[in-house]
Design an enzyme around this catalytic site. Structure first.
Site, PDB file in Angstrom:
ATOM      1  CG  LEU A 204      -1.960  -1.117   1.312  1.00 22.39           C
ATOM      2  CD1 LEU A 204      -2.806  -0.944   2.569  1.00 22.39           C
ATOM      3  CD2 LEU A 204      -2.843  -1.153   0.068  1.00 22.39           C
ATOM      4  N   GLY A 244       2.383  -9.145   6.297  1.00 25.62           N
ATOM      5  CA  GLY A 244       2.965  -8.276   7.302  1.00 25.62           C
ATOM      6  C   GLY A 244       2.732  -6.813   6.988  1.00 25.62           C
ATOM      7  N   GLY A 245       2.433  -6.010   8.033  1.00 24.16           N
ATOM      8  CA  GLY A 245       2.252  -4.581   7.819  1.00 24.16           C
ATOM      9  C   GLY A 245       1.197  -4.301   6.775  1.00 24.16           C
ATOM     10  CG  ASP A 246       2.006  -1.165   4.064  1.00 25.14           C
ATOM     11  OD1 ASP A 246       3.015  -1.889   4.266  1.00 25.14           O
ATOM     12  OD2 ASP A 246       2.080  -0.019   3.602  1.00 25.14           O
ATOM     13  CD  GLU A 247       5.958  -5.968   2.412  1.00 35.59           C
ATOM     14  OE1 GLU A 247       6.329  -6.603   1.402  1.00 35.59           O
ATOM     15  OE2 GLU A 247       6.651  -5.817   3.431  1.00 35.59           O
TER      16      GLU A 247
END
Length: 328
Positions: A204, A244-247
């Site tokens: 993102l 993970g995170g925005d991945e």
């Protein structure tokens, strides 16, 4: 019926005999039926007629060569095995005795396989004498069936709990998508099987700005929304995961045509670009996607393909974000 018992004269009517010996058969001296116990009558059904001959009712299994009741008693003493001639799958064993006086013969029978007979004829403990060990056997069989059913239920519950735990271990709790562990397993399986698939690595753009300005609740809302968009864009055989995170990662099974993979990526980018409203505030993000195809790396394993998709994603970011780049 009259019988001598330790010097006493004992008179027993048919009802009493039936109560104490529900599997009895009383024969006259010629081997013709005078009375049947009620449970034996259930086994013989229509064959349980007064006057029926012993050899017409039963086939003698032991002793060998015996046909009539006189043969049985002469060869086996008092113990024998029988099969009903009516086809009932209820092997019988028992003992018999000629009664003093008029030569009548009393047989008391029982089932060789009690549990099978109970199932075949639908008997209950009421069909056996109160002192008969068959009642204990039936009780134990019912208890065993109940325990077996409970154990089966427990096994199913444990299996369900195991599957639920495995599912939870493979799922991202925020978005409901698969997680990195699940992606690694799917990629390993596909690469080992030399299957064709497309791999899309999505990141993102401007997500940090949403978190910093609107807070982590808004960021979680965006991630959940992206998860919903990805689920809408894939088929049941595909895999969408937050790693993970925005991945995010998409594995598109059986699709390696560049134009098809590009269209999928473009649709996802267009959907994510649309404003998302959280508590009256617009959350604006975009998506950059790197695409690789398994056919371009036939001998490559999962780590090599993942690294190639990461490079494609970096190229998309470098080219201005909000776009998809495919490595050939």
């Amino acid at each position: 019926m009259r019988a001598d018992v330790t010097g006493f004269r004992l008179k027993m009517d048919s009802m009493t005999l039936a109560r104490f010996m529900p599997m009895h058969l009383l024969l006259d001296a010629d081997g013709c039926a005078l009375s049947y116990g009620p449970t034996l009558a259930l086994v013989l059904q229509d064959d349980a007629r007064l006057g029926a001959r012993f050899e017409d009712l039963f086939e003698v299994r032991s002793p060998g060569g015996a046909v009539t009741i006189q043969d049985v008693l002469a060869r086996a003493g008092t113990r024998f095995r029988l099969s009903p001639r009516n086809g009932a799958r209820s092997g019988l064993r028992g003992h018999g005795q000629s009664l003093p006086g008029d030569g009548r013969i009393l047989l008391n029978l029982t089932f060789i396989d009690l549990i099978a007979a109970v199932r075949a004829i639908a008997l209950s403990d009421a069909d056996f004498a109160a002192s008969d060990l068959a009642r204990e056997v039936l009780f134990l069989a019912e208890a065993n069936a109940a325990v077996t059913q409970e154990l089966r239920g427990l096994s199913l519950r444990l299996e369900g709990a195991r599957m639920a735990a495995e599912e939870e271990a493979m799922t991202d709790p925020l978005t409901g998508l698969r997680n990195r562990r699940a992606v690694d397993l799917v990629l390993d399986r596909l690469c080992t099987g030399r299957a064709n698939f497309g791999l899309l690595h999505l990141d993102l753009d401007f997500f940090k700005a949403v978190n910093d300005t609107l807070g982590h609740a808004a960021g979680d809302f965006v991630l959940e929304s992206v998860g919903r968009i990805l689920r809408e864009q894939i088929r049941a055989e595909d895999c969408a995961a937050r790693i993970g995170g925005d991945e995010f990662v998409l594995i598109v099974a059986g699709r390696t045509d560049p134009r098809t993979l590009q269209r999928i990526a473009d649709r996802i980018i267009a959907r994510i670009r649309e404003p998302m409203t959280f508590e009256g505030q617009e959350c604006r993000v975009s998506a950059s996607i790197g695409i690789v195809r398994s056919v371009n790396s036939a001998a490559a394993g999962a780590p090599a393909l993942s690294a190639a998709a990461d490079r494609a994603l970096y190229a998309a970011k470098h080219a201005g974000r909000g776009r998809a780049v495919m490595l050939e």
